[in-house]
Design a protein around this motif. Structure first.
Motif, PDB file in Angstrom:
ATOM      1  N   LEU A  13       0.825  -1.206   0.000  1.00  0.00           N
ATOM      2  CA  LEU A  13       0.000   0.000   0.000  1.00  0.00           C
ATOM      3  C   LEU A  13       0.859   1.256   0.000  1.00  0.00           C
ATOM      4  O   LEU A  13       0.578   2.226  -0.727  1.00  0.00           O
ATOM      5  N   GLU A  14       1.921   1.270   0.790  1.00  0.00           N
ATOM      6  CA  GLU A  14       2.783   2.454   0.841  1.00  0.00           C
ATOM      7  C   GLU A  14       3.578   2.633  -0.457  1.00  0.00           C
ATOM      8  O   GLU A  14       3.802   3.767  -0.892  1.00  0.00           O
ATOM      9  N   CYS A  15       3.979   1.540  -1.083  1.00  0.00           N
ATOM     10  CA  CYS A  15       4.669   1.666  -2.380  1.00  0.00           C
ATOM     11  C   CYS A  15       3.693   2.167  -3.444  1.00  0.00           C
ATOM     12  O   CYS A  15       4.055   2.993  -4.292  1.00  0.00           O
ATOM     13  N   GLY A  16       2.457   1.672  -3.396  1.00  0.00           N
ATOM     14  CA  GLY A  16       1.436   2.182  -4.307  1.00  0.00           C
ATOM     15  C   GLY A  16       1.147   3.647  -4.066  1.00  0.00           C
ATOM     16  O   GLY A  16       0.943   4.425  -5.013  1.00  0.00           O
ATOM     17  N   ALA A  17       1.124   4.035  -2.801  1.00  0.00           N
ATOM     18  CA  ALA A  17       0.885   5.441  -2.468  1.00  0.00           C
ATOM     19  C   ALA A  17       2.010   6.327  -2.985  1.00  0.00           C
ATOM     20  O   ALA A  17       1.785   7.479  -3.380  1.00  0.00           O
ATOM     21  N   ARG A  18       3.220   5.802  -3.010  1.00  0.00           N
ATOM     22  CA  ARG A  18       4.359   6.588  -3.502  1.00  0.00           C
ATOM     23  C   ARG A  18       4.207   6.896  -4.991  1.00  0.00           C
ATOM     24  O   ARG A  18       4.401   8.039  -5.420  1.00  0.00           O
ATOM     25  N   ILE A  19       3.840   5.891  -5.790  1.00  0.00           N
ATOM     26  CA  ILE A  19       3.666   6.146  -7.213  1.00  0.00           C
ATOM     27  C   ILE A  19       2.466   7.060  -7.459  1.00  0.00           C
ATOM     28  O   ILE A  19       2.458   7.894  -8.358  1.00  0.00           O
ATOM     29  N   HIS A  20       1.447   6.898  -6.620  1.00  0.00           N
ATOM     30  CA  HIS A  20       0.276   7.780  -6.629  1.00  0.00           C
ATOM     31  C   HIS A  20       0.709   9.242  -6.480  1.00  0.00           C
ATOM     32  O   HIS A  20       0.339  10.114  -7.271  1.00  0.00           O
ATOM     33  N   LYS A  21       1.473   9.513  -5.443  1.00  0.00           N
ATOM     34  CA  LYS A  21       1.891  10.879  -5.129  1.00  0.00           C
ATOM     35  C   LYS A  21       2.801  11.447  -6.215  1.00  0.00           C
ATOM     36  O   LYS A  21       2.699  12.625  -6.565  1.00  0.00           O
ATOM     37  N   LEU A  22       3.700  10.609  -6.720  1.00  0.00           N
ATOM     38  CA  LEU A  22       4.599  11.085  -7.763  1.00  0.00           C
ATOM     39  C   LEU A  22       3.825  11.465  -9.021  1.00  0.00           C
ATOM     40  O   LEU A  22       4.104  12.491  -9.657  1.00  0.00           O
ATOM     41  N   ARG A  23       2.842  10.667  -9.384  1.00  0.00           N
ATOM     42  CA  ARG A  23       2.060  10.971 -10.585  1.00  0.00           C
ATOM     43  C   ARG A  23       1.215  12.223 -10.395  1.00  0.00           C
ATOM     44  O   ARG A  23       1.120  13.057 -11.303  1.00  0.00           O
ATOM     45  N   VAL A  24       0.595  12.359  -9.245  1.00  0.00           N
ATOM     46  CA  VAL A  24      -0.185  13.578  -8.978  1.00  0.00           C
ATOM     47  C   VAL A  24       0.738  14.787  -8.960  1.00  0.00           C
ATOM     48  O   VAL A  24       0.411  15.847  -9.529  1.00  0.00           O
TER      49      VAL A  24
END
Length: 304
Positions: free
Chosen positions: A152-163
């Motif tokens: 979940l935290e790794c997914g959140a990282r790519i989420h934040k980078l894309r946003v």
């Protein structure tokens, strides 16, 4: 139980102007699959449902501390959304509503954020799909739950980078910069927890995605002050056992400023919660709020 403090975990700069499309992008970090509602919901219910708390105290304390931090992350993103939707605010009085003062709102990505919510944040993603309990995993199995949290935290990282890559306004970029640093702490913490249990050095997979935060200007002040090495307990005396996982014999991830990891009792210093000015044409807090202001002023004076 919880105690609320009237601060944000990080201070946000004022937006230059209203930017509701940027706010819509930031909504993904609130109610998206890997958003703050998901991290909050997962860690909250895992901590509530945790079995053998006394025998597994270091792991229980770790999940509980990170859960408490996620409450503040939901607040931070929500504040950023509200700031971007409203900009500096518009306190123009006696707006002529017959002149369609909000005609441009027809063309924004999330018109409902204005029409229904007055420019406020809601638990939904960038396309207005509601966040729901299907985003929560709490199996009761410690390794599976920790492994899910790491994902979940790794997914959140790519989420934040894309946003982050979609934003130019300083408000949204600051939200992303702070959360990228703190999310890296959480991914690192869950990796170390899994290593303590299984012996697998899963932290060697970090960072995922493989991009150093040195590439993100808004992360730099948080890295320089050592935020990437600190895990906060969000309690004056409880949850210190998380130091069994986030221990000072472990060090910062390669690519980040070096140093030993540390547990910090309490919470970060944080920053001021910004004043969201009213928008009287949108009836927030009302069309003619003078009477409400007067009542509130009298109540405030009475409370002193």
């Amino acid at each position: 139980m919880f105690m609320r403090i009237d601060k944000l975990q990080a201070e946000l700069p004022q937006p230059k102007r209203p930017d509701p499309n940027a706010a819509a992008a930031l909504q993904e970090l609130l109610g998206g699959k890997y958003g703050e509602m998901s991290t909050l919901g997962n860690y909250m219910f895992q901590s509530f449902n945790f079995r053998n708390k006394s025998k597994l105290r270091p792991f229980y304390s770790l999940v509980s501390s990170i859960f408490a931090e996620e409450l503040g992350h939901v607040e931070l993103v929500s504040t950023g959304v509200s700031m971007l939707n409203n900009g500096p605010g518009d306190d123009t009085e006696n707006v002529d509503i017959s002149k369609a003062p909000f005609h441009d709102m027809q063309d924004i990505r999330l018109a409902g954020s204005f029409l229904s919510n007055g420019g406020g944040a809601m638990p939904m993603n960038a396309n207005a799909a509601s966040w729901n309990m299907d985003m929560v995993t709490t199996t009761g199995n410690l390794i599976i739950d920790l492994l899910h949290n790491f994902h979940l935290e790794c997914g959140a990282r790519i989420h934040k980078l894309r946003v982050y890559e979609t934003l130019k306004d300083p408000t949204g970029r600051e939200v992303c910069g702070y959360l990228l640093v703190r999310g890296s702490v959480h991914a690192h913490a869950y990796a170390l927890a899994l290593k303590k249990i299984t012996g697998v050095e899963i932290e060697k997979m970090l960072p995922t995605p493989n991009i150093d935060l040195s590439r993100v200007p808004e992360c730099q002040k948080y890295l320089q002050e050592g935020s990437h090495r600190r895990l906060y307990t969000f309690s004056p005396k409880d949850y210190a056992e998380a130091a069994g996982v986030w221990s000072n014999d472990e060090v910062a991830l390669p690519g980040d400023p070096p140093g030993q990891l540390e547990i910090v009792d309490g919470h970060p210093e944080g920053g001021k919660i910004p004043e969201l000015d009213g928008n009287y044409g949108a009836f927030a807090p009302d069309y003619a709020p003078e009477e409400i202001f007067e009542i509130a002023s009298k109540l405030y004076k009475k409370s002193r």
